[in-house]
Design an enzyme around this catalytic site. Structure first.
Site, PDB file in Angstrom:
ATOM      1  N   HIS A 207      36.009 -32.239 -71.971  1.00  0.00           N
ATOM      2  CA  HIS A 207      36.195 -30.861 -72.548  1.00  0.00           C
ATOM      3  C   HIS A 207      37.846 -30.607 -71.987  1.00  0.00           C
ATOM      4  O   HIS A 207      37.924 -30.265 -70.859  1.00  0.00           O
ATOM      5  CB  HIS A 207      35.272 -29.894 -72.101  1.00  0.00           C
ATOM      6  CG  HIS A 207      35.540 -28.564 -72.406  1.00  0.00           C
ATOM      7  ND1 HIS A 207      34.827 -27.348 -71.906  1.00  0.00           N
ATOM      8  CD2 HIS A 207      36.526 -28.097 -73.248  1.00  0.00           C
ATOM      9  CE1 HIS A 207      35.363 -26.344 -72.353  1.00  0.00           C
ATOM     10  NE2 HIS A 207      36.521 -26.696 -73.195  1.00  0.00           N
TER      11      HIS A 207
ATOM     12  N   MET B  95      40.590 -28.089 -71.233  1.00  0.00           N
ATOM     13  CA  MET B  95      40.867 -26.770 -71.033  1.00  0.00           C
ATOM     14  C   MET B  95      42.436 -26.704 -70.632  1.00  0.00           C
ATOM     15  O   MET B  95      42.548 -26.123 -69.424  1.00  0.00           O
ATOM     16  CB  MET B  95      40.001 -25.983 -70.138  1.00  0.00           C
ATOM     17  CG  MET B  95      38.703 -25.804 -70.820  1.00  0.00           C
ATOM     18  SD  MET B  95      37.557 -25.081 -69.382  1.00  0.00           S
ATOM     19  CE  MET B  95      36.556 -26.539 -69.004  1.00  0.00           C
TER      20      MET B  95
ATOM     21  N   SER C 223      27.253 -31.529 -66.567  1.00  0.00           N
ATOM     22  CA  SER C 223      28.992 -31.210 -66.289  1.00  0.00           C
ATOM     23  C   SER C 223      28.996 -31.834 -64.683  1.00  0.00           C
ATOM     24  O   SER C 223      28.429 -31.020 -63.811  1.00  0.00           O
ATOM     25  CB  SER C 223      29.164 -29.808 -66.463  1.00  0.00           C
ATOM     26  OG  SER C 223      30.561 -29.572 -66.180  1.00  0.00           O
TER      27      SER C 223
ATOM     28  N   MET D 140      31.357 -22.305 -76.447  1.00  0.00           N
ATOM     29  CA  MET D 140      31.258 -21.666 -75.193  1.00  0.00           C
ATOM     30  C   MET D 140      30.174 -20.537 -75.121  1.00  0.00           C
ATOM     31  O   MET D 140      30.444 -19.544 -75.954  1.00  0.00           O
ATOM     32  CB  MET D 140      32.445 -21.218 -74.535  1.00  0.00           C
ATOM     33  CG  MET D 140      33.572 -22.680 -74.497  1.00  0.00           C
ATOM     34  SD  MET D 140      32.753 -23.888 -73.557  1.00  0.00           S
ATOM     35  CE  MET D 140      32.742 -23.103 -71.623  1.00  0.00           C
TER      36      MET D 140
ATOM     37  N   ASP E 287      34.862 -31.789 -67.244  1.00  0.00           N
ATOM     38  CA  ASP E 287      35.795 -30.233 -67.613  1.00  0.00           C
ATOM     39  C   ASP E 287      37.336 -30.671 -67.041  1.00  0.00           C
ATOM     40  O   ASP E 287      37.473 -30.593 -65.883  1.00  0.00           O
ATOM     41  CB  ASP E 287      35.267 -29.270 -66.982  1.00  0.00           C
ATOM     42  CG  ASP E 287      34.055 -28.805 -67.980  1.00  0.00           C
ATOM     43  OD1 ASP E 287      33.911 -28.698 -68.896  1.00  0.00           O
ATOM     44  OD2 ASP E 287      33.032 -28.625 -67.100  1.00  0.00           O
TER      45      ASP E 287
ATOM     46  N   MET F 204      40.913 -28.851 -66.566  1.00  0.00           N
ATOM     47  CA  MET F 204      41.551 -27.649 -66.417  1.00  0.00           C
ATOM     48  C   MET F 204      43.011 -27.760 -65.884  1.00  0.00           C
ATOM     49  O   MET F 204      43.091 -28.527 -64.947  1.00  0.00           O
ATOM     50  CB  MET F 204      40.447 -26.740 -65.850  1.00  0.00           C
ATOM     51  CG  MET F 204      39.127 -26.617 -65.759  1.00  0.00           C
ATOM     52  SD  MET F 204      38.441 -25.438 -64.956  1.00  0.00           S
ATOM     53  CE  MET F 204      36.717 -25.737 -65.088  1.00  0.00           C
TER      54      MET F 204
ATOM     55  N   HIS G 183      29.739 -34.853 -68.935  1.00  0.00           N
ATOM     56  CA  HIS G 183      30.812 -34.200 -69.498  1.00  0.00           C
ATOM     57  C   HIS G 183      31.708 -33.825 -68.426  1.00  0.00           C
ATOM     58  O   HIS G 183      31.306 -33.655 -67.128  1.00  0.00           O
ATOM     59  CB  HIS G 183      30.001 -32.645 -69.748  1.00  0.00           C
ATOM     60  CG  HIS G 183      30.708 -31.841 -70.305  1.00  0.00           C
ATOM     61  ND1 HIS G 183      31.009 -31.862 -71.722  1.00  0.00           N
ATOM     62  CD2 HIS G 183      31.297 -30.736 -69.820  1.00  0.00           C
ATOM     63  CE1 HIS G 183      31.478 -30.530 -72.057  1.00  0.00           C
ATOM     64  NE2 HIS G 183      31.936 -30.276 -70.802  1.00  0.00           N
TER      65      HIS G 183
ATOM     66  N   ASP H  73      27.922 -24.969 -74.083  1.00  0.00           N
ATOM     67  CA  ASP H  73      28.284 -25.145 -72.797  1.00  0.00           C
ATOM     68  C   ASP H  73      28.354 -23.564 -72.135  1.00  0.00           C
ATOM     69  O   ASP H  73      29.116 -22.920 -72.514  1.00  0.00           O
ATOM     70  CB  ASP H  73      29.639 -25.781 -72.676  1.00  0.00           C
ATOM     71  CG  ASP H  73      29.979 -26.066 -71.218  1.00  0.00           C
ATOM     72  OD1 ASP H  73      29.161 -25.679 -70.059  1.00  0.00           O
ATOM     73  OD2 ASP H  73      31.017 -26.720 -70.941  1.00  0.00           O
TER      74      ASP H  73
END
Length: 214
Positions: A63, A65, A6, A135, A32, A34, A30, A173
């Site tokens: 990913h 979010m 990540s 998660m 993330d 957000m 990866h 994760d």
């Protein structure tokens, strides 16, 4: 076992060096994303994704979010992303349609749940999604402690996938490290997302190798 480090835990002052290390050591990369609404944190957007894409040689694993994941699928495809996962909590009744949209762009589609969502909610999408992201901490912040209850959730999901004869993979994760990698594999995990345990290691490439071999 695949390892998808990540970037949330990477050294952003030397991000190019981090990506080049992952090109030789990792399986996926990866990212993330957000929005500050679905989770109480903001990470990075398309300026970073595009920069990573320009030198990444491993599949980019995004990913989402975010509150409205459907808004970003076409843009992620144009950025060269290979895998996109979104939260069931955000998509709700639109989950199947969003899986189909992601796959229509040639990307792998994943459905994510937080620890407070019954893992059985994912059963409806076995055979539709390419992978599930379970998660093992609550989404939104890196460096959290792994929740041991995740092992039983992964095992339950894996058993149902096998019962149906599907090939859906399970990604995990949150708090993933060398201490729990073997247990995760035994429970049924196929892909490990690791942040701090990789990038805070004196030798990140060796840390990735240890996770893969767990």
């Amino acid at each position: 076992m695949l390892v998808s480090p990540s970037l949330l835990a990477a050294d952003f002052l030397h991000l190019e060096n981090e990506i080049r290390m992952l090109n030789s050591a990792a399986d996926w990369i990866h990212l993330d994303v957000m929005d500050g609404s679905f989770v109480p944190n903001i990470s990075f957007g398309f300026s970073v994704i595009d920069a990573v894409s320009s030198i990444a040689e491993r599949p980019m694993d995004v990913h989402l979010m975010v509150v409205q994941p459907q808004k970003w699928i076409e843009r992620l495809a144009s950025a060269g992303v290979s895998c996109v996962s979104f939260h069931y909590e955000a998509a709700g009744d639109g989950t199947s349609a969003l899986i189909r949209e992601i796959r229509s762009y040639g990307m792998k589609a994943g459905v994510v749940i937080n620890p407070d969502v019954p893992v059985e909610e994912l059963f409806a999408f076995i055979g539709e999604a390419d992978f599930f992201l379970v998660m093992s901490v609550f989404a939104g912040f890196g460096g959290q402690r792994f929740m041991d209850s995740s092992l039983e959730r992964i095992s339950t999901l894996k058993s149902e996938i096998r019962r149906r004869g599907a090939e859906t993979m399970i990604e995990v994760d949150g708090g993933v490290c060398n201490d729990n990698a073997s247990a995760l594999r035994e429970a049924g995990a196929d892909i490990l997302v690791a942040g701090s345990s990789v990038f805070k290691s004196p030798d990140p490439a060796a840390a990735i190798a240890r996770l893969r071999e767990a």
